[in-house]
Design a protein around this motif. Structure first.
Motif, PDB file in Angstrom:
ATOM      1  N   LEU A   1       0.806  -1.220   0.000  1.00 29.68           N
ATOM      2  CA  LEU A   1       0.000   0.000   0.000  1.00 29.68           C
ATOM      3  C   LEU A   1       0.840   1.271   0.000  1.00 29.68           C
ATOM      4  O   LEU A   1       0.418   2.299  -0.529  1.00 29.68           O
ATOM      5  N   GLN A   2       2.036   1.221   0.577  1.00 32.36           N
ATOM      6  CA  GLN A   2       2.883   2.410   0.556  1.00 32.36           C
ATOM      7  C   GLN A   2       3.336   2.729  -0.867  1.00 32.36           C
ATOM      8  O   GLN A   2       3.278   3.879  -1.309  1.00 32.36           O
ATOM      9  N   HIS A   3       3.781   1.708  -1.600  1.00 35.46           N
ATOM     10  CA  HIS A   3       4.164   1.924  -2.993  1.00 35.46           C
ATOM     11  C   HIS A   3       2.952   2.333  -3.830  1.00 35.46           C
ATOM     12  O   HIS A   3       3.075   3.149  -4.758  1.00 35.46           O
ATOM     13  N   LEU A   4       1.784   1.783  -3.517  1.00 35.72           N
ATOM     14  CA  LEU A   4       0.576   2.145  -4.249  1.00 35.72           C
ATOM     15  C   LEU A   4       0.232   3.618  -4.034  1.00 35.72           C
ATOM     16  O   LEU A   4      -0.172   4.316  -4.974  1.00 35.72           O
ATOM     17  N   GLY A   5       0.382   4.094  -2.800  1.00 36.66           N
ATOM     18  CA  GLY A   5       0.142   5.502  -2.525  1.00 36.66           C
ATOM     19  C   GLY A   5       1.092   6.398  -3.306  1.00 36.66           C
ATOM     20  O   GLY A   5       0.684   7.415  -3.890  1.00 36.66           O
ATOM     21  N   TRP A   6       2.376   6.021  -3.318  1.00 35.96           N
ATOM     22  CA  TRP A   6       3.382   6.771  -4.070  1.00 35.96           C
ATOM     23  C   TRP A   6       3.007   6.824  -5.550  1.00 35.96           C
ATOM     24  O   TRP A   6       2.969   7.893  -6.167  1.00 35.96           O
ATOM     25  N   LYS A   7       2.717   5.652  -6.122  1.00 32.38           N
ATOM     26  CA  LYS A   7       2.433   5.567  -7.551  1.00 32.38           C
ATOM     27  C   LYS A   7       1.161   6.332  -7.918  1.00 32.38           C
ATOM     28  O   LYS A   7       1.118   7.023  -8.937  1.00 32.38           O
ATOM     29  N   SER A   8       0.130   6.235  -7.072  1.00 34.81           N
ATOM     30  CA  SER A   8      -1.130   6.926  -7.329  1.00 34.81           C
ATOM     31  C   SER A   8      -0.922   8.431  -7.428  1.00 34.81           C
ATOM     32  O   SER A   8      -1.539   9.102  -8.262  1.00 34.81           O
TER      33      SER A   8
ATOM     34  N   THR B   1       6.994   4.430  -9.573  1.00 30.35           N
ATOM     35  CA  THR B   1       6.893   5.359 -10.702  1.00 30.35           C
ATOM     36  C   THR B   1       7.491   6.716 -10.353  1.00 30.35           C
ATOM     37  O   THR B   1       7.296   7.217  -9.248  1.00 30.35           O
ATOM     38  N   GLU B   2       8.198   7.304 -11.301  1.00 22.66           N
ATOM     39  CA  GLU B   2       8.772   8.641 -11.104  1.00 22.66           C
ATOM     40  C   GLU B   2       8.222   9.609 -12.147  1.00 22.66           C
ATOM     41  O   GLU B   2       8.304   9.356 -13.352  1.00 22.66           O
ATOM     42  N   ALA B   3       7.642  10.706 -11.688  1.00 24.35           N
ATOM     43  CA  ALA B   3       7.245  11.783 -12.595  1.00 24.35           C
ATOM     44  C   ALA B   3       8.497  12.574 -12.975  1.00 24.35           C
ATOM     45  O   ALA B   3       9.324  12.877 -12.119  1.00 24.35           O
ATOM     46  N   ARG B   4       8.642  12.924 -14.258  1.00 26.64           N
ATOM     47  CA  ARG B   4       9.901  13.482 -14.735  1.00 26.64           C
ATOM     48  C   ARG B   4       9.933  15.011 -14.668  1.00 26.64           C
ATOM     49  O   ARG B   4      10.248  15.701 -15.641  1.00 26.64           O
ATOM     50  N   GLY B   5       9.665  15.536 -13.501  1.00 28.21           N
ATOM     51  CA  GLY B   5       9.804  16.972 -13.291  1.00 28.21           C
ATOM     52  C   GLY B   5      11.232  17.444 -13.454  1.00 28.21           C
ATOM     53  O   GLY B   5      11.476  18.612 -13.780  1.00 28.21           O
ATOM     54  N   ASP B   6      12.192  16.534 -13.250  1.00 29.80           N
ATOM     55  CA  ASP B   6      13.601  16.912 -13.432  1.00 29.80           C
ATOM     56  C   ASP B   6      13.885  17.265 -14.890  1.00 29.80           C
ATOM     57  O   ASP B   6      14.666  18.185 -15.178  1.00 29.80           O
ATOM     58  N   ILE B   7      13.238  16.567 -15.823  1.00 30.40           N
ATOM     59  CA  ILE B   7      13.423  16.869 -17.243  1.00 30.40           C
ATOM     60  C   ILE B   7      12.788  18.210 -17.594  1.00 30.40           C
ATOM     61  O   ILE B   7      13.368  19.009 -18.354  1.00 30.40           O
TER      62      ILE B   7
ATOM     63  N   GLY C   1       3.008   6.700   1.598  1.00 32.42           N
ATOM     64  CA  GLY C   1       3.593   6.697   0.257  1.00 32.42           C
ATOM     65  C   GLY C   1       3.134   7.882  -0.567  1.00 32.42           C
ATOM     66  O   GLY C   1       3.932   8.529  -1.250  1.00 32.42           O
ATOM     67  N   LEU C   2       1.840   8.190  -0.485  1.00 29.10           N
ATOM     68  CA  LEU C   2       1.291   9.322  -1.236  1.00 29.10           C
ATOM     69  C   LEU C   2       1.944  10.630  -0.813  1.00 29.10           C
ATOM     70  O   LEU C   2       2.322  11.459  -1.645  1.00 29.10           O
TER      71      LEU C   2
ATOM     72  N   MET D   1       2.114   9.950  -8.106  1.00 27.35           N
ATOM     73  CA  MET D   1       3.056  10.276  -9.173  1.00 27.35           C
ATOM     74  C   MET D   1       2.417  10.275 -10.558  1.00 27.35           C
ATOM     75  O   MET D   1       2.769  11.095 -11.415  1.00 27.35           O
ATOM     76  N   VAL D   2       1.470   9.368 -10.821  1.00 25.12           N
ATOM     77  CA  VAL D   2       0.884   9.324 -12.159  1.00 25.12           C
ATOM     78  C   VAL D   2       0.065  10.579 -12.438  1.00 25.12           C
ATOM     79  O   VAL D   2      -0.066  11.004 -13.602  1.00 25.12           O
ATOM     80  N   ASN D   3      -0.474  11.201 -11.389  1.00 26.40           N
ATOM     81  CA  ASN D   3      -1.200  12.456 -11.562  1.00 26.40           C
ATOM     82  C   ASN D   3      -0.252  13.640 -11.671  1.00 26.40           C
ATOM     83  O   ASN D   3      -0.460  14.545 -12.486  1.00 26.40           O
TER      84      ASN D   3
END
Length: 354
Positions: free
Chosen positions: A64-71, A218-224, A110-111, A73-75
Protein backbone atom coordinates in the motif's frame (compact mmCIF):
# COMPACT_ATOMS: atom_id res chain seq x y z
CA UNK A 1 -7.85 -0.99 13.91
CA UNK A 2 -11.11 -1.25 11.98
CA UNK A 3 -11.96 1.84 9.96
CA UNK A 4 -15.54 1.67 11.26
CA UNK A 5 -14.25 2.40 14.77
CA UNK A 6 -13.10 5.85 13.59
CA UNK A 7 -15.77 6.64 11.03
CA UNK A 8 -15.26 8.69 7.87
CA UNK A 9 -14.35 11.98 9.52
CA UNK A 10 -12.23 10.33 12.18
CA UNK A 11 -10.22 8.55 9.47
CA UNK A 12 -9.80 11.78 7.49
CA UNK A 13 -8.63 13.60 10.62
CA UNK A 14 -6.13 10.86 11.40
CA UNK A 15 -4.67 10.78 7.88
CA UNK A 16 -4.50 14.56 7.39
CA UNK A 17 -4.05 16.04 10.88
CA UNK A 18 -0.44 17.18 10.35
CA UNK A 19 -0.70 18.32 6.72
CA UNK A 20 0.47 21.93 6.38
CA UNK A 21 0.16 23.81 3.06
CA UNK A 22 3.43 24.76 1.34
CA UNK A 23 2.10 26.73 -1.64
CA UNK A 24 0.94 30.36 -1.52
CA UNK A 25 -1.90 29.43 -3.86
CA UNK A 26 -3.34 27.12 -1.17
CA UNK A 27 -5.49 29.49 0.88
CA UNK A 28 -7.37 26.74 2.73
CA UNK A 29 -6.98 22.98 2.54
CA UNK A 30 -8.51 20.06 4.42
CA UNK A 31 -11.31 20.81 6.90
CA UNK A 32 -14.20 22.52 5.16
CA UNK A 33 -16.71 21.89 2.36
CA UNK A 34 -14.21 23.09 -0.25
CA UNK A 35 -10.53 23.88 -0.49
CA UNK A 36 -9.74 27.49 -1.42
CA UNK A 37 -7.10 28.24 -4.07
CA UNK A 38 -5.86 31.51 -5.57
CA UNK A 39 -4.02 31.89 -8.89
CA UNK A 40 -3.86 35.58 -9.85
CA UNK A 41 -1.31 35.50 -12.67
CA UNK A 42 -1.34 31.99 -14.15
CA UNK A 43 -3.54 29.34 -15.75
CA UNK A 44 -4.90 26.50 -13.60
CA UNK A 45 -4.21 22.93 -14.75
CA UNK A 46 -6.42 20.09 -13.49
CA UNK A 47 -6.00 16.35 -14.08
CA UNK A 48 -7.73 13.36 -12.53
CA UNK A 49 -7.11 9.60 -12.55
CA UNK A 50 -9.06 6.66 -11.22
CA UNK A 51 -7.23 3.46 -10.25
CA UNK A 52 -9.24 0.28 -9.70
CA UNK A 53 -8.06 -2.84 -7.89
CA UNK A 54 -7.85 -5.73 -10.33
CA UNK A 55 -7.61 -3.39 -13.33
CA UNK A 56 -4.78 -0.95 -12.57
CA UNK A 57 -3.06 -2.65 -9.63
CA UNK A 58 -2.82 -6.02 -7.92
CA UNK A 59 -2.30 -6.06 -4.15
CA UNK A 60 -0.70 -9.48 -4.48
CA UNK A 61 2.53 -7.75 -5.44
CA UNK A 62 2.27 -4.05 -4.65
CA UNK A 63 2.18 -2.92 -1.03
CA UNK A 64 0.00 0.00 0.00
CA UNK A 65 2.88 2.41 0.56
CA UNK A 66 4.16 1.92 -2.99
CA UNK A 67 0.58 2.15 -4.25
CA UNK A 68 0.14 5.50 -2.52
CA UNK A 69 3.38 6.77 -4.07
CA UNK A 70 2.43 5.57 -7.55
CA UNK A 71 -1.13 6.93 -7.33
CA UNK A 72 0.23 10.40 -6.62
CA UNK A 73 3.06 10.28 -9.17
CA UNK A 74 0.88 9.32 -12.16
CA UNK A 75 -1.20 12.46 -11.56
CA UNK A 76 1.78 14.71 -10.92
CA UNK A 77 3.23 13.41 -14.20
CA UNK A 78 0.21 14.76 -16.11
CA UNK A 79 0.87 18.29 -14.83
CA UNK A 80 4.52 18.10 -15.88
CA UNK A 81 3.38 16.83 -19.30
CA UNK A 82 1.65 20.20 -19.82
CA UNK A 83 4.88 22.01 -18.84
CA UNK A 84 3.20 23.05 -15.60
CA UNK A 85 4.04 22.99 -11.90
CA UNK A 86 1.92 20.73 -9.65
CA UNK A 87 0.58 22.47 -6.54
CA UNK A 88 -2.37 20.67 -4.90
CA UNK A 89 -4.00 17.24 -4.79
CA UNK A 90 -7.31 15.75 -3.65
CA UNK A 91 -7.55 12.06 -2.75
CA UNK A 92 -10.74 9.96 -2.75
CA UNK A 93 -10.85 6.33 -1.66
CA UNK A 94 -13.49 3.59 -1.76
CA UNK A 95 -12.59 0.91 0.81
CA UNK A 96 -13.81 -2.57 1.61
CA UNK A 97 -13.88 -3.93 5.16
CA UNK A 98 -10.67 -5.88 4.66
CA UNK A 99 -8.63 -2.67 4.96
CA UNK A 100 -7.57 -1.39 8.36
CA UNK A 101 -6.69 2.09 9.58
CA UNK A 102 -3.02 1.07 9.54
CA UNK A 103 -3.35 0.02 5.88
CA UNK A 104 -4.60 3.50 4.98
CA UNK A 105 -1.81 5.10 6.97
CA UNK A 106 0.65 3.14 4.83
CA UNK A 107 -1.11 4.31 1.67
CA UNK A 108 -1.00 7.92 2.81
CA UNK A 109 2.65 7.60 3.84
CA UNK A 110 3.59 6.70 0.26
CA UNK A 111 1.29 9.32 -1.24
CA UNK A 112 2.69 12.06 0.96
CA UNK A 113 6.28 11.10 0.18
CA UNK A 114 5.49 11.58 -3.51
CA UNK A 115 3.75 14.89 -2.83
CA UNK A 116 6.59 16.11 -0.61
CA UNK A 117 9.11 15.38 -3.37
CA UNK A 118 7.38 17.91 -5.65
CA UNK A 119 5.96 20.26 -2.96
CA UNK A 120 2.35 19.30 -3.63
CA UNK A 121 -0.28 20.07 -0.96
CA UNK A 122 -2.95 17.46 -0.11
CA UNK A 123 -6.06 19.63 0.26
CA UNK A 124 -9.02 17.25 0.59
CA UNK A 125 -10.93 14.37 -0.94
CA UNK A 126 -13.53 11.80 0.08
CA UNK A 127 -13.84 8.30 1.51
CA UNK A 128 -16.65 5.80 1.05
CA UNK A 129 -17.30 2.06 1.27
CA UNK A 130 -16.74 -0.47 -1.50
CA UNK A 131 -17.98 -4.01 -2.08
CA UNK A 132 -15.50 -4.73 -4.87
CA UNK A 133 -12.08 -3.87 -3.47
CA UNK A 134 -10.06 -0.67 -3.39
CA UNK A 135 -10.79 2.26 -5.72
CA UNK A 136 -8.59 5.36 -5.81
CA UNK A 137 -9.52 8.67 -7.44
CA UNK A 138 -6.96 11.47 -7.38
CA UNK A 139 -7.15 14.98 -8.79
CA UNK A 140 -4.00 17.05 -9.16
CA UNK A 141 -4.06 20.81 -9.65
CA UNK A 142 -1.18 22.80 -11.07
CA UNK A 143 -0.33 26.12 -12.63
CA UNK A 144 1.52 27.50 -15.62
CA UNK A 145 1.84 30.79 -17.42
CA UNK A 146 -0.40 30.86 -20.47
CA UNK A 147 2.57 31.19 -22.82
CA UNK A 148 4.37 28.22 -21.21
CA UNK A 149 1.63 25.58 -21.47
CA UNK A 150 2.46 22.80 -23.95
CA UNK A 151 -0.41 20.92 -25.61
CA UNK A 152 -0.42 17.79 -27.76
CA UNK A 153 -1.40 19.71 -30.89
CA UNK A 154 1.65 21.91 -31.46
CA UNK A 155 4.05 19.62 -33.35
CA UNK A 156 5.27 20.99 -36.71
CA UNK A 157 7.02 19.44 -39.71
CA UNK A 158 10.79 19.01 -39.15
CA UNK A 159 10.38 19.11 -35.34
CA UNK A 160 12.56 16.61 -33.50
CA UNK A 161 10.92 13.82 -31.48
CA UNK A 162 12.46 13.20 -28.05
CA UNK A 163 11.85 10.92 -25.08
CA UNK A 164 13.25 10.96 -21.57
CA UNK A 165 14.67 7.94 -19.77
CA UNK A 166 14.20 4.48 -21.25
CA UNK A 167 11.22 2.53 -22.53
CA UNK A 168 9.58 -0.82 -21.79
CA UNK A 169 11.07 -1.41 -18.34
CA UNK A 170 7.81 -0.92 -16.42
CA UNK A 171 6.05 -3.36 -18.74
CA UNK A 172 8.82 -5.92 -18.26
CA UNK A 173 8.54 -5.39 -14.50
CA UNK A 174 4.84 -6.21 -14.73
CA UNK A 175 5.56 -9.35 -16.76
CA UNK A 176 8.11 -10.44 -14.16
CA UNK A 177 5.64 -9.94 -11.31
CA UNK A 178 2.89 -11.77 -13.18
CA UNK A 179 5.23 -14.68 -13.93
CA UNK A 180 6.24 -15.11 -10.30
CA UNK A 181 2.62 -14.76 -9.17
CA UNK A 182 1.63 -17.57 -11.56
CA UNK A 183 4.43 -19.78 -10.21
CA UNK A 184 3.25 -19.16 -6.64
CA UNK A 185 -0.39 -19.94 -7.42
CA UNK A 186 0.65 -23.12 -9.18
CA UNK A 187 2.62 -24.21 -6.09
CA UNK A 188 -0.39 -23.44 -3.86
CA UNK A 189 -2.68 -25.54 -6.08
CA UNK A 190 -0.24 -28.44 -6.01
CA UNK A 191 -0.03 -28.22 -2.23
CA UNK A 192 -3.84 -28.26 -1.96
CA UNK A 193 -4.07 -31.38 -4.10
CA UNK A 194 -1.58 -33.11 -1.81
CA UNK A 195 -3.28 -31.88 1.36
CA UNK A 196 -0.24 -29.84 2.35
CA UNK A 197 -0.06 -26.26 3.67
CA UNK A 198 0.81 -23.42 1.31
CA UNK A 199 4.58 -23.51 0.64
CA UNK A 200 7.07 -20.80 1.49
CA UNK A 201 7.81 -18.94 -1.71
CA UNK A 202 10.65 -16.62 -2.62
CA UNK A 203 10.15 -14.97 -6.03
CA UNK A 204 13.13 -14.88 -8.39
CA UNK A 205 13.93 -11.19 -8.84
CA UNK A 206 17.73 -11.41 -8.83
CA UNK A 207 19.33 -9.05 -11.32
CA UNK A 208 15.98 -7.51 -12.23
CA UNK A 209 15.62 -4.92 -9.48
CA UNK A 210 15.48 -2.02 -11.94
CA UNK A 211 12.44 -3.52 -13.69
CA UNK A 212 10.60 -3.83 -10.38
CA UNK A 213 11.47 -0.25 -9.46
CA UNK A 214 10.10 1.01 -12.77
CA UNK A 215 6.81 -0.81 -12.23
CA UNK A 216 6.33 -0.23 -8.49
CA UNK A 217 8.03 3.14 -7.85
CA UNK A 218 6.89 5.36 -10.70
CA UNK A 219 8.77 8.64 -11.10
CA UNK A 220 7.24 11.78 -12.59
CA UNK A 221 9.90 13.48 -14.73
CA UNK A 222 9.80 16.97 -13.29
CA UNK A 223 13.60 16.91 -13.43
CA UNK A 224 13.42 16.87 -17.24
CA UNK A 225 10.97 19.79 -17.25
CA UNK A 226 13.44 21.75 -15.10
CA UNK A 227 16.33 20.90 -17.45
CA UNK A 228 14.34 22.02 -20.48
CA UNK A 229 13.52 25.31 -18.77
CA UNK A 230 17.15 25.85 -17.80
CA UNK A 231 18.21 25.21 -21.41
CA UNK A 232 15.63 27.67 -22.73
CA UNK A 233 13.74 24.96 -24.62
CA UNK A 234 9.95 25.07 -24.90
CA UNK A 235 8.56 21.87 -26.46
CA UNK A 236 6.06 22.31 -29.27
CA UNK A 237 4.02 19.27 -28.16
CA UNK A 238 4.31 16.97 -25.17
CA UNK A 239 2.63 14.19 -23.19
CA UNK A 240 3.68 11.53 -20.73
CA UNK A 241 4.00 7.89 -21.75
CA UNK A 242 1.36 6.06 -19.75
CA UNK A 243 -0.15 3.84 -22.46
CA UNK A 244 2.90 3.12 -24.64
CA UNK A 245 5.13 5.20 -26.95
CA UNK A 246 3.29 4.27 -30.17
CA UNK A 247 -0.09 5.19 -28.76
CA UNK A 248 1.10 8.52 -27.35
CA UNK A 249 3.03 9.51 -30.48
CA UNK A 250 -0.03 8.78 -32.60
CA UNK A 251 -2.07 11.05 -30.31
CA UNK A 252 0.39 13.89 -30.93
CA UNK A 253 0.38 13.28 -34.69
CA UNK A 254 -3.41 13.15 -34.91
CA UNK A 255 -3.97 16.28 -32.84
CA UNK A 256 -1.16 18.17 -34.58
CA UNK A 257 -2.16 17.05 -38.08
CA UNK A 258 1.30 15.67 -38.89
CA UNK A 259 3.16 12.42 -39.55
CA UNK A 260 6.36 11.04 -38.00
CA UNK A 261 9.40 8.86 -38.53
CA UNK A 262 11.06 7.19 -35.58
CA UNK A 263 14.07 4.90 -35.68
CA UNK A 264 14.28 1.56 -33.92
CA UNK A 265 18.02 1.86 -33.33
CA UNK A 266 17.49 5.10 -31.40
CA UNK A 267 14.86 3.81 -28.95
CA UNK A 268 16.34 3.95 -25.42
CA UNK A 269 16.13 0.47 -23.88
CA UNK A 270 17.76 -0.61 -20.62
CA UNK A 271 19.89 -3.76 -20.54
CA UNK A 272 17.60 -5.45 -17.98
CA UNK A 273 14.61 -4.79 -20.23
CA UNK A 274 16.34 -6.48 -23.16
CA UNK A 275 17.39 -9.48 -21.07
CA UNK A 276 13.90 -9.94 -19.64
CA UNK A 277 12.29 -9.71 -23.07
CA UNK A 278 14.63 -12.40 -24.37
CA UNK A 279 13.91 -14.56 -21.33
CA UNK A 280 10.16 -14.32 -22.01
CA UNK A 281 10.63 -14.77 -25.78
CA UNK A 282 9.20 -11.31 -26.47
CA UNK A 283 10.36 -8.73 -29.01
CA UNK A 284 12.07 -5.97 -27.04
CA UNK A 285 11.23 -3.28 -29.60
CA UNK A 286 7.55 -4.20 -29.36
CA UNK A 287 7.82 -3.88 -25.58
CA UNK A 288 9.47 -0.46 -25.87
CA UNK A 289 6.84 0.78 -28.32
CA UNK A 290 3.74 -0.61 -26.63
CA UNK A 291 4.52 -1.25 -22.96
CA UNK A 292 2.64 1.08 -20.66
CA UNK A 293 3.42 2.86 -17.38
CA UNK A 294 6.86 4.22 -18.23
CA UNK A 295 5.67 7.76 -17.39
CA UNK A 296 8.56 9.18 -19.35
CA UNK A 297 8.05 12.39 -21.31
CA UNK A 298 7.50 12.30 -25.07
CA UNK A 299 7.94 15.71 -26.67
CA UNK A 300 8.80 17.55 -29.86
CA UNK A 301 11.13 20.53 -30.22
CA UNK A 302 12.07 22.80 -33.14
CA UNK A 303 14.99 21.52 -35.21
CA UNK A 304 16.96 24.60 -34.16
CA UNK A 305 17.14 23.19 -30.62
CA UNK A 306 19.07 20.12 -31.81
CA UNK A 307 22.36 21.04 -30.13
CA UNK A 308 20.65 22.08 -26.89
CA UNK A 309 18.75 18.78 -26.70
CA UNK A 310 21.92 16.78 -27.20
CA UNK A 311 23.39 18.47 -24.12
CA UNK A 312 20.55 17.34 -21.82
CA UNK A 313 21.30 14.14 -19.94
CA UNK A 314 18.67 11.38 -20.05
CA UNK A 315 16.92 12.73 -23.15
CA UNK A 316 17.11 10.79 -26.41
CA UNK A 317 16.33 11.97 -29.94
CA UNK A 318 14.32 9.17 -31.62
CA UNK A 319 12.99 10.72 -34.85
CA UNK A 320 11.31 13.69 -36.47
CA UNK A 321 7.91 15.04 -37.46
CA UNK A 322 6.89 14.81 -41.13
CA UNK A 323 4.01 15.84 -43.36
CA UNK A 324 0.77 14.04 -42.51
CA UNK A 325 0.69 12.45 -45.98
CA UNK A 326 3.81 10.42 -45.12
CA UNK A 327 2.06 8.64 -42.25
CA UNK A 328 3.46 7.45 -38.95
CA UNK A 329 6.46 5.24 -39.60
CA UNK A 330 8.94 3.08 -37.69
CA UNK A 331 12.29 2.57 -39.48
CA UNK A 332 13.84 -0.72 -38.37
CA UNK A 333 17.52 -1.46 -37.80
CA UNK A 334 17.76 -2.88 -41.34
CA UNK A 335 16.04 0.20 -42.85
CA UNK A 336 12.64 -1.37 -43.45
CA UNK A 337 9.63 0.83 -42.84
CA UNK A 338 6.47 -0.16 -40.98
CA UNK A 339 3.37 1.80 -40.05
CA UNK A 340 3.14 2.49 -36.32
CA UNK A 341 0.23 0.81 -34.56
CA UNK A 342 -1.25 1.74 -31.19
CA UNK A 343 -1.09 -1.55 -29.29
CA UNK A 344 -0.55 -0.21 -25.79
CA UNK A 345 -2.72 -0.25 -22.69
CA UNK A 346 -6.44 0.35 -23.26
CA UNK A 347 -8.34 -0.21 -20.00
CA UNK A 348 -11.71 -0.35 -21.76
CA UNK A 349 -10.78 -3.03 -24.29
CA UNK A 350 -11.45 -6.72 -23.71
CA UNK A 351 -7.81 -7.48 -24.45
CA UNK A 352 -4.84 -5.33 -23.57
CA UNK A 353 -1.08 -5.52 -23.72
CA UNK A 354 -0.52 -4.79 -20.05
Amino acid sequence: MEIASLGEFGLIDRLTKDIKPNNESTKYGVGDDCAVLHYPDSEVLVTTDMLMEGVHFDLTYIDLQHLGWKSAMVNISDIFAMNGTPRQMTVSLALSKRFSVEDMEQFYAGLRMACDKWDVDVIGGDTTSSYTGLAISITCIGEARKEDIVYRNGAKETDLICVSGDLGAAYMGLQLLEREKAVYYQMVEEAKKQGKPAPDFQPDFAGKEYLLQRQLKTEARGDIINKLREAGIRPTAMMDISDGLSSELMHICKQSGVGCRIFEKQLPIDYQTAVMAEELNMNVTTCALNGGEDYELLFTVPIGDHEKIQQIEDVKLIGHITNASLGQVLVTRDDQEFALKAQGWNPLSSKSND
